[in-house]
Scaffold this motif. Structure first.
Motif, PDB file in Angstrom:
ATOM      1  N   HIS A   1      -9.029  16.979  -3.218  1.00  0.00           N
ATOM      2  CA  HIS A   1     -10.283  17.601  -2.797  1.00  0.00           C
ATOM      3  C   HIS A   1     -11.468  16.687  -3.115  1.00  0.00           C
ATOM      4  CE1 HIS A   1      -8.172  21.372  -2.080  1.00  0.00           C
ATOM      5  NE2 HIS A   1      -7.560  21.175  -3.241  1.00  0.00           N
ATOM      6  N   GLY A   2     -12.476  16.765  -2.246  1.00  0.00           N
ATOM      7  CA  GLY A   2     -13.702  16.011  -2.456  1.00  0.00           C
ATOM      8  C   GLY A   2     -13.837  14.804  -1.560  1.00  0.00           C
ATOM      9  N   PHE A   3     -12.762  14.416  -0.897  1.00  0.00           N
ATOM     10  CA  PHE A   3     -12.815  13.242  -0.017  1.00  0.00           C
ATOM     11  C   PHE A   3     -13.394  13.565   1.354  1.00  0.00           C
ATOM     12  CE2 PHE A   3      -8.617  15.153   0.793  1.00  0.00           C
ATOM     13  CZ  PHE A   3      -8.631  15.245   2.177  1.00  0.00           C
ATOM     14  N   GLU A   4     -13.528  14.857   1.660  1.00  0.00           N
ATOM     15  CA  GLU A   4     -13.887  15.272   3.019  1.00  0.00           C
ATOM     16  C   GLU A   4     -15.260  14.764   3.456  1.00  0.00           C
ATOM     17  OE1 GLU A   4     -11.443  18.499   0.973  1.00  0.00           O
ATOM     18  OE2 GLU A   4     -13.187  17.256   0.481  1.00  0.00           O
ATOM     19  N   ASP A   5     -16.165  14.560   2.509  1.00  0.00           N
ATOM     20  CA  ASP A   5     -17.529  14.152   2.843  1.00  0.00           C
ATOM     21  C   ASP A   5     -17.743  12.644   2.755  1.00  0.00           C
ATOM     22  OD1 ASP A   5     -18.295  16.815   3.237  1.00  0.00           O
ATOM     23  OD2 ASP A   5     -18.717  17.093   1.105  1.00  0.00           O
ATOM     24  N   LEU A   6     -16.691  11.877   2.559  1.00  0.00           N
ATOM     25  CA  LEU A   6     -16.832  10.425   2.483  1.00  0.00           C
ATOM     26  C   LEU A   6     -17.263   9.858   3.831  1.00  0.00           C
ATOM     27  CD1 LEU A   6     -13.698   9.436   0.383  1.00  0.00           C
ATOM     28  CD2 LEU A   6     -16.083   9.485  -0.382  1.00  0.00           C
ATOM     29  N   ARG A   7     -18.117   8.864   3.770  1.00  0.00           N
ATOM     30  CA  ARG A   7     -18.592   8.175   4.971  1.00  0.00           C
ATOM     31  C   ARG A   7     -18.492   6.670   4.761  1.00  0.00           C
ATOM     32  NH1 ARG A   7     -17.768  12.578   5.977  1.00  0.00           N
ATOM     33  NH2 ARG A   7     -19.062  14.148   7.034  1.00  0.00           N
ATOM     34  N   ASP A   8     -18.618   5.938   5.851  1.00  0.00           N
ATOM     35  CA  ASP A   8     -18.566   4.476   5.835  1.00  0.00           C
ATOM     36  C   ASP A   8     -17.212   3.948   5.357  1.00  0.00           C
ATOM     37  OD1 ASP A   8     -21.261   4.283   6.711  1.00  0.00           O
ATOM     38  OD2 ASP A   8     -21.946   4.576   4.648  1.00  0.00           O
ATOM     39  N   LEU A   9     -16.146   4.689   5.647  1.00  0.00           N
ATOM     40  CA  LEU A   9     -14.813   4.208   5.322  1.00  0.00           C
ATOM     41  C   LEU A   9     -14.395   3.122   6.318  1.00  0.00           C
ATOM     42  CD1 LEU A   9     -12.952   7.574   4.606  1.00  0.00           C
ATOM     43  CD2 LEU A   9     -13.788   5.913   2.925  1.00  0.00           C
ATOM     44  N   ASP A  10     -13.663   2.143   5.822  1.00  0.00           N
ATOM     45  CA  ASP A  10     -13.114   1.106   6.687  1.00  0.00           C
ATOM     46  C   ASP A  10     -11.677   1.401   7.093  1.00  0.00           C
ATOM     47  OD1 ASP A  10     -15.321  -0.927   6.726  1.00  0.00           O
ATOM     48  OD2 ASP A  10     -15.015  -0.767   4.563  1.00  0.00           O
ATOM     49  N   ALA A  11     -10.955   2.150   6.255  1.00  0.00           N
ATOM     50  CA  ALA A  11      -9.584   2.515   6.598  1.00  0.00           C
ATOM     51  C   ALA A  11      -9.139   3.699   5.763  1.00  0.00           C
ATOM     52  CB  ALA A  11      -8.629   1.342   6.390  1.00  0.00           C
ATOM     53  N   VAL A  12      -8.216   4.467   6.330  1.00  0.00           N
ATOM     54  CA  VAL A  12      -7.480   5.502   5.607  1.00  0.00           C
ATOM     55  C   VAL A  12      -6.018   5.097   5.655  1.00  0.00           C
ATOM     56  CG1 VAL A  12      -6.847   7.940   5.489  1.00  0.00           C
ATOM     57  CG2 VAL A  12      -9.154   7.275   6.238  1.00  0.00           C
ATOM     58  N   LEU A  13      -5.395   4.998   4.483  1.00  0.00           N
ATOM     59  CA  LEU A  13      -4.006   4.552   4.388  1.00  0.00           C
ATOM     60  C   LEU A  13      -3.138   5.708   3.900  1.00  0.00           C
ATOM     61  CD1 LEU A  13      -5.970   1.991   3.380  1.00  0.00           C
ATOM     62  CD2 LEU A  13      -3.753   0.870   3.341  1.00  0.00           C
ATOM     63  N   ILE A  14      -2.008   5.894   4.561  1.00  0.00           N
ATOM     64  CA  ILE A  14      -1.067   6.964   4.234  1.00  0.00           C
ATOM     65  C   ILE A  14       0.266   6.327   3.857  1.00  0.00           C
ATOM     66  CG2 ILE A  14       0.102   9.036   5.045  1.00  0.00           C
ATOM     67  CD1 ILE A  14      -2.945   9.352   4.949  1.00  0.00           C
ATOM     68  N   THR A  15       0.801   6.711   2.685  1.00  0.00           N
ATOM     69  CA  THR A  15       2.077   6.145   2.255  1.00  0.00           C
ATOM     70  C   THR A  15       3.259   6.794   2.952  1.00  0.00           C
ATOM     71  OG1 THR A  15       2.259   7.650   0.363  1.00  0.00           O
ATOM     72  CG2 THR A  15       1.166   5.520  -0.012  1.00  0.00           C
ATOM     73  N   HIS A  16       3.187   8.129   3.193  1.00  0.00           N
ATOM     74  CA  HIS A  16       4.280   8.828   3.876  1.00  0.00           C
ATOM     75  C   HIS A  16       3.804  10.209   4.296  1.00  0.00           C
ATOM     76  CE1 HIS A  16       4.653  10.294  -0.251  1.00  0.00           C
ATOM     77  NE2 HIS A  16       5.405  11.291   0.190  1.00  0.00           N
ATOM     78  N   LEU A  17       4.626  10.924   5.040  1.00  0.00           N
ATOM     79  CA  LEU A  17       4.153  12.114   5.742  1.00  0.00           C
ATOM     80  C   LEU A  17       4.222  13.419   4.949  1.00  0.00           C
ATOM     81  CD1 LEU A  17       6.954  13.682   6.597  1.00  0.00           C
ATOM     82  CD2 LEU A  17       6.925  12.080   8.508  1.00  0.00           C
ATOM     83  N   HIS A  18       4.636  13.425   3.712  1.00  0.00           N
ATOM     84  CA  HIS A  18       4.628  14.673   2.945  1.00  0.00           C
ATOM     85  C   HIS A  18       3.204  15.198   2.792  1.00  0.00           C
ATOM     86  CE1 HIS A  18       8.814  13.864   0.983  1.00  0.00           C
ATOM     87  NE2 HIS A  18       8.911  14.548   2.106  1.00  0.00           N
ATOM     88  N   GLY A  19       3.080  16.531   2.788  1.00  0.00           N
ATOM     89  CA  GLY A  19       1.762  17.150   2.827  1.00  0.00           C
ATOM     90  C   GLY A  19       0.865  16.825   1.660  1.00  0.00           C
ATOM     91  N   ASP A  20       1.434  16.526   0.501  1.00  0.00           N
ATOM     92  CA  ASP A  20       0.573  16.195  -0.639  1.00  0.00           C
ATOM     93  C   ASP A  20       0.021  14.774  -0.544  1.00  0.00           C
ATOM     94  OD1 ASP A  20       3.239  15.388  -1.069  1.00  0.00           O
ATOM     95  OD2 ASP A  20       2.972  15.287  -3.237  1.00  0.00           O
ATOM     96  N   HIS A  21       0.380  14.050   0.531  1.00  0.00           N
ATOM     97  CA  HIS A  21      -0.161  12.717   0.798  1.00  0.00           C
ATOM     98  C   HIS A  21      -0.871  12.632   2.146  1.00  0.00           C
ATOM     99  CE1 HIS A  21       2.100  10.723  -2.549  1.00  0.00           C
ATOM    100  NE2 HIS A  21       2.796  11.844  -2.413  1.00  0.00           N
ATOM    101  N   LEU A  22      -0.589  13.578   3.006  1.00  0.00           N
ATOM    102  CA  LEU A  22      -1.150  13.566   4.364  1.00  0.00           C
ATOM    103  C   LEU A  22      -1.486  14.994   4.777  1.00  0.00           C
ATOM    104  CD1 LEU A  22      -1.706  12.517   7.244  1.00  0.00           C
ATOM    105  CD2 LEU A  22       0.763  12.524   7.638  1.00  0.00           C
ATOM    106  N   ASP A  23      -2.780  15.279   4.912  1.00  0.00           N
ATOM    107  CA  ASP A  23      -3.244  16.587   5.383  1.00  0.00           C
ATOM    108  C   ASP A  23      -3.879  16.395   6.752  1.00  0.00           C
ATOM    109  OD1 ASP A  23      -4.358  19.017   5.907  1.00  0.00           O
ATOM    110  OD2 ASP A  23      -5.584  19.132   4.095  1.00  0.00           O
ATOM    111  N   PRO A  24      -3.126  16.575   7.836  1.00  0.00           N
ATOM    112  CA  PRO A  24      -3.671  16.299   9.172  1.00  0.00           C
ATOM    113  C   PRO A  24      -4.835  17.201   9.546  1.00  0.00           C
ATOM    114  CG  PRO A  24      -1.522  17.356   9.329  1.00  0.00           C
ATOM    115  CD  PRO A  24      -1.716  16.993   7.892  1.00  0.00           C
TER     116      PRO A  24
END
Length: 213
Positions: A29-52
């Protein structure tokens, strides 16, 4: 490098040239308001690592950010209208001046009867930071700051300690802890502190706190 921990497996890396967000999952939680990101990296598809459900709006608010994933996650996000750049173990790329190497490839075993997806670890800036995702893969690069898994269905504390010792970073940043109670987290942190490799220290970041590591 500046690092912010948004809970569980999610961290923001600010390398000096790039802003990279790793593993924004359902327990973070708390990442939702981030701006000016250059990339989002996902290690794998489990929900605790990837919330589509939150990844789509986050990328819409960061139109210049590239979504970088393992092959399994790349196939998963297509159904949400998202396009990802899929990496494979050994791939080297550059994002906004930051070097990223994909390593590992295999998720740790949960149980012989449980099918697990592909899992990539990411080594950033030639070892400045390493996020292993759900694995205990030891990379060939010398690692300065390690995202150290603390608790998981696939993990014992003894395994985490041996991984810590094998990687032998300058700093271990405990992550991936929300499968544990507060007592369990404290117990694991005690073991990390007392059994750390020589010269390494454990730094715990409170939620959304940023430190220069």
């Amino acid at each position: 490098m500046r690092i912010t921990h948004f809970g569980h497996a999610c961290v923001l890396l600010e390398t000096g040239t790039a802003r990279l967000l790793l593993d924004p999952g359902v327990w973070s939680h708390g990442f939702e308001d981030l701006r000016d990101l250059d990339a989002v990296l996902i290690t794998h598809l489990h929900g605790d690592h990837l919330d589509p459900d939150r990844l789509g709006p986050l990328l819409a608010a960061n139109p210049d950010a590239e979504l970088i994933t393992d092959p399994g996650s790349a196939a998963e996000v297509v159904q949400y209208g998202l396009h990802a750049r899929a990496l494979r173990p050994g791939d080297d790329i550059e994002v906004a001046g930051a070097a990223i190497t994909a390593v590992g490839g295999a998720h740790a075993e949960i149980h012989p009867e449980v099918v697990v997806p592909p899992n990539l670890g990411y080594v950033v800036d030639h070892g400045a930071f390493y996020h292993p995702g759900d694995s205990l893969h030891v990379p060939e690069q010398r690692i300065d700051v390690l995202g150290l898994p603390t608790g998981a269905p696939w993990l014992k504390v003894s395994e985490a300690v041996e991984f810590f010792r094998a990687v032998a970073p300058r700093v271990a940043l405990p992550i991936h802890d929300l499968t544990l109670s507060r007592a369990g987290i404290d117990s694991a942190l005690h073991r990390f502190d007392t059994l750390a490799p020589e010269g390494a220290k454990v730094v715990v970041l409170p939620l959304a706190d940023t430190q220069e590591l």
